[in-house]
Design an enzyme around this catalytic site. Structure first.
Site, mmCIF file in Angstrom:
data_model
loop_
_atom_site.group_PDB
_atom_site.id
_atom_site.type_symbol
_atom_site.label_atom_id
_atom_site.label_comp_id
_atom_site.label_asym_id
_atom_site.label_seq_id
_atom_site.Cartn_x
_atom_site.Cartn_y
_atom_site.Cartn_z
ATOM 1 N N LYS B 62 -54.110 55.075 60.085
ATOM 2 C CA LYS B 62 -53.576 54.004 59.226
ATOM 3 C C LYS B 62 -53.391 54.536 57.812
ATOM 4 O O LYS B 62 -54.262 55.262 57.301
ATOM 5 C CB LYS B 62 -54.556 52.818 59.231
ATOM 6 N N SER B 137 -53.716 43.688 59.518
ATOM 7 C CA SER B 137 -52.882 44.627 58.795
ATOM 8 C C SER B 137 -52.686 45.967 59.492
ATOM 9 O O SER B 137 -51.750 46.688 59.182
ATOM 10 C CB SER B 137 -53.481 44.875 57.410
ATOM 11 N N SER B 161 -58.352 42.841 60.696
ATOM 12 C CA SER B 161 -57.186 43.734 60.677
ATOM 13 C C SER B 161 -57.146 44.797 61.758
ATOM 14 O O SER B 161 -56.129 45.460 61.932
ATOM 15 C CB SER B 161 -57.057 44.410 59.312
#
Lengths: 482, 471
Positions: B62, B137, B161
């Site tokens: 990420k 996210s 997330s």
């Protein structure tokens, strides 16, 4: 109406730890800008602070030396504001749960001895340094500003007094005393010019004898104790003027211009800050266990009072000597180091109080700038004790050592000051003097013994004062009675 | 397979890079693909019995984790050209364990969002239905795994997330106990909530990945050594396991499809011997509002460093320093980030602190106590991971509150710092639904063991249309 000033001080002390408060960068004044930086003290994304253990030990030393109590738990807060010298956009500081609280410092002022209360002692970090390009060095008319992050994250201790100080002189005396204590604690350079010791003062007026507090103003970032004292006097006079003409003092930050001696209000825009303090989630609470406090207490350097007691007891020095010698860590250290090489405490004390401090006073030098080392002084004293030079010559030599930094032996040889203790050499001079003064010889032999002093004087004169007076006296009498 | 010599790291990496090449134009899971570098690294990697545990495993990271010399943008304009000068501790541990880093995945800007639509560089699409969001996210990480573009991916979870996008994308997402994984190098959103964790195809992989992510880090004071150490989840018998269904997390309304998928799992657990009952978290209804005070408050300070002074974007032409700050941040931050900074700033302001931040902290404490009480009765707590399956792109962008509601089941876990996992519970109208399991702090091994057993009982074997064939 008579007014009484009420003064509280906030002192910031940069600690002389090896590394910064929350990262491993080295702490040192100056250096090439932005060379002692890392992701933490430059606030790069993702970087996290880690508490410097040594800084907390130093903080505990300060708290304990000021007689504070150390709560078992204290926490860090974030103090939020934007400024280019503050890389994270917040300063990690302490807020409603500081490390040490409720202490006191005994201060000797011209009005006697008084206690100044210490409200709190807490840990925070220093900012970077903005350098404004332009003649004045101030932001207002600069073309651009540069930032040096070497200072960013230096451990900073804030000490806040209670409003217990009632004159500019007492404020200065407190600061001198505090600085001395900090130097004894070995936690900071306390160098005001380099900014490792900084001071703000809050001052208000109230009718003499009353208890309340008037509206205060803040005198910020004074760079010497002398200027702080003068600035306070000026601000007090300004507030009295306002009050006596029926006006009201406005709460604000004021600036004391050292050059003009005038007080002017700073723009109060800064004061509109809402710092939005909240607990720092990147750090765990500081837990000062009993063991930790004991460890710090037992590792505490000797404080001025203890040192004074030792000088009285072990060295049998008079009270006055003790007071002068312990008035600064530097002088006391100098004294003890000299003693390591020359063991007559009273003689060393006399020389430090008389010759050394006299020289520093006359030249305006600080002890740190003095070119004579304790070992150098001890060498000189040893030469005197061994009769290699006279006491008077010793003073002359010392002054020259201070001026040039030369060693005692060098000065003595260069100036030909070494004492003549050679009996043969002296005998020749004495013979000459006796031959030249037959009338006095007669007087002596007629029983007027004090004439011997005349001969000694003549010998001293002939040798330019270098003859060993004791030996000359002995030899002259010997020779005259032969 | 690699250890048996059936496939080389180079072949494996090439296969994933090929999958990325073919499909990521449509999915947009990646912000930065290390095409040549990954291939070169894989070519240099040889795997045998002595290799570290993740040797040669193609991994996506990420874009919220700093990797030295690789762009790290947090999907923000502000960091568009930022290149970290150091590597996050957990990524360094993965590098040492031998991963092949395929690149950085898309996300909501600074991890603020639940759909990956808040990325400054465009949304990621859900591999099950490209008209839908992958969640967020960590949407890029979940989508990459679901689309077969990476064996697994690293995500971060502040309010859900990892788990929410894992649920939307039909993969496994694990949020560890707060403190298990170092946050050093994880770009901070809300420091007291943020936690890094793996997104994988199955529970065993999640356990393997977690083992290499955890560890005490001297650079993160809030990190600690996992007291149990992470073990591979052995086959486990669910007999007697006390499982509490958190009814309070279902109160807000759960889609019928998600509900029946969840109920079906519960029946399977029960028939496998688990003792199922109802668990209460009486203060759960305050979790969302408390979270939306505390997280933005921390964020408002965490994002103050993006001031245009030292790195990242700086607005041109501002007349003074205040103007430079304002313009820089207006240009550098997207709408949701600005909204949360303002929310947090407001909540911390003098005069409001006690009413907002102070109250929210109290709620947080109450929720921690709720969980403690519930774990007095149950070994594990369960709920659907999300009230709905993946929603359509653009469906909730106009209404932040509705968007926030999609994390209603995951947020209480972050407030309490507990470990939780989302595994696929099945399909509802063709879209994956997630099953959330929550354990007491540091009971990851128990959690993984139970999740592994549940995974087998569920037997979810569907894959997104982007994955051809079966492995």
């Amino acid at each position: 109406m008579a007014y009484e000033p009420v003064i509280g001080l906030e002192i910031h002390v940069e600690l002389s730890t090896a590394s910064k408060m929350f990262c491993g960068c080295r702490v040192e004044f100056g250096g090439t800008p932005n060379t002692r930086v890392c992701p933490v003290c430059m606030a790069h994304p993702g970087a996290l602070p880690v508490i410097n253990r040594q800084a907390i030990r130093y903080l505990a030393r300060i708290g304990l030396a000021l007689g504070c109590s150390i709560p078992e738990r204290s926490i860090f807060h974030r103090k939020n504001y934007f400024y280019p010298d503050l890389p994270k956009g917040y300063q990690i500081s302490q807020y409603d749960q500081p490390f040490a609280v409720d202490g006191r410092l005994e201060v000797t002022t011209q009005d006697g001895i008084q206690d100044v209360g210490i409200e709190r002692v807490h840990m925070e970090e220093d900012t970077a340094k903005n350098i404004h390009a332009g003649e004045s060095g101030r932001i207002a008319d600069s073309l651009y500003s540069l930032i040096d992050f070497n200072r960013s994250g230096t451990p900073l201790v804030e000490i806040v007094t209670r409003p217990d100080i009632h004159s500019p002189q007492a404020a200065r005396a407190f600061l001198n005393q505090l600085k001395n204590l900090l130097q004894y604690l070995d936690v900071s350079d306390c160098n005001m010019e380099e900014g490792s010791l900084r001071c703000d003062a809050n001052v208000s007026m109230r009718p003499a004898g009353s208890e309340g507090l008037g509206v205060k103003t803040e005198l910020k970032n004074m760079n010497s104790f002398k200027h702080l004292e003068k600035g306070l006097a000026q601000e007090i006079a300004r507030q009295v003027d306002i009050l006596e003409s029926g006006g009201d003092v406005v709460q604000q930050t004021v600036h004391y211009d050292v050059g003009s001696g005038l007080i002017s209000p700073l723009r109060s825009k800064e004061e509109a800050h809402d710092y939005r303090y909240f607990p720092e989630p990147d750090l765990v609470p500081l837990v000062a266990t009993g063991d930790f406090v004991d460890e710090v207490s037992s590792g505490m350097p000797e404080l001025p009072a203890a040192r004074a007691e030792r000088y009285r007891r072990e060295l049998s020095l008079p009270a006055y000597d003790v007071e002068v010698l312990t008035s600064s860590r530097g002088l006391a250290d100098y004294f003890e180091e000299t003693l390591e090489h020359f063991n007559d405490a009273k003689l060393v004390s006399n020389w430090l109080m008389g010759e050394l401090l006299g020289y520093l006073n006359a030249t305006g030098q600080s002890l740190a700038e003095c070119k004579v080392s304790p070992a150098g002084l001890a060498e000189l004293l040893t030469m005197m004790r061994e009769g290699k030079i006279s006491a008077n010559a010793g003073k002359e030599v010392f002054s020259e050592m201070c001026d040039s930094g030369a060693a005692a032996l060098e000065v003595v040889e260069e100036r030909g000051l070494s004492q003549i203790s050679d009996e043969g050499e002296l005998a020749a001079v004495i013979a000459e003097v006796i031959e030249d003064n037959p009338a006095q010889v007669e007087q002596f032999r007629a029983g007027k013994e004090q004439v011997a002093g005349f001969f000694v004087g003549q010998v001293m004169k002939a040798t330019g004062g270098r003859a060993n007076p004791k030996l000359v006296n002995q030899l002259v009498r010997q020779r005259l009675t032969e | 397979m690699m250890r048996a010599g059936e496939i080389t790291p180079a072949e494996l990496t090439a296969a994933f890079l090929d999958q990325i090449e073919r499909h990521d134009g449509e999915i947009a899971a990646f912000l930065h693909i290390r095409k040549e570098e990954a291939a070169e690294e894989a070519a240099r990697t040889f795997v045998d019995g002595d290799s570290p545990g993740l040797a040669g495993i193609p991994t996506a990271i990420k874009d919220v984790l700093c990797v030295e010399g690789q762009p790290t943008t947090c999907a923000s304009r502000y960091l568009e050209n930022y290149m970290p000068i150091y590597t996050a501790t957990c990524v360094r541990q993965l590098q040492e364990a031998g991963i092949i880093n395929l690149g950085k995945t898309n996300m909501d800007e600074f991890a603020m969002g639940s759909s990956t639509e808040n990325s400054a560089f465009g949304p990621t699409r859900n591999p099950w239905d490209v008209t839908r969001v992958p969640g967020g996210s960590s949407g890029g990480s979940a989508a990459a795994v679901a689309a077969g573009e990476a064996v697994w991916a690293v995500g971060s979870d502040t309010g859900g997330s990892i788990r929410q996008p894992a649920a939307f994308c039909g993969v496994v997402g694990l949020k560890p106990t707060y403190g298990c994984v170092s946050r050093y190098g994880l770009v901070a959103f809300a420091s007291s909530f943020d936690q890094v964790g793996p997104i994988t195809r199955d529970v065993a992989d999640a356990a393997l990945a977690l083992r290499y992510l955890t560890g005490k880090d001297p650079l993160d004071s809030t990190s600690l050594e996992h007291p149990e150490g992470i073990r591979a989840p052995e086959d486990s018998d669910l007999t007697g396991l006390r499982v509490g269904v958190v009814s309070d997390l279902l109160a807000g309304g759960v889609d019928p499809g998600v509900c029946s998928s969840f109920d079906a799992v519960m029946e399977k657990l029960e028939s496998a011997g688990a003792r199922v009952g109802e668990a209460r978290l009486p203060h759960a209804e305050y979790a969302l509002p408390a979270y939306y005070i505390l997280a933005p408050a921390e964020a408002s300070a965490n994002l103050a460093r993006y001031d245009g002074v030292r790195y990242g974007h700086r607005a041109a032409g501002a007349g003074d320093i205040t103007g430079m700050y304002e313009q820089t941040r207006r240009e550098g931050f997207g709408e949701e980030v600005q909204r949360r900074i303002m929310l947090g700033t407001y909540a911390l302001s003098s005069g409001y602190y006690d009413a907002y931040y102070g109250q929210a902290q109290k709620v947080r404490t109450l929720i921690v106590e709720d969980f403690t009480r519930a774990f007095g009765h149950y070994d594990l707590l369960v709920s659907p991971t999300t009230p709905t399956t993946a929603f359509r792109l653009g469906e909730k962008t106009g209404d932040p509150l509705t968007m926030y509601m999609s994390d209603i089941c995951t947020i209480p876990v972050n407030l309490a710092g507990l470990p939780a996992i989302s595994i696929p519970s099945g399909l509802a109208d063709g879209l994956p639904a997630g099953f959330q399991m929550i354990a007491p702090a540091f009971r990851e091994n128990l959690l993984l063991r139970a999740a592994r057993a549940a995974e087998e009982l569920i037997g979810f074997d569907s894959v997104s249309p982007f994955i051809e064939g079966r492995d």
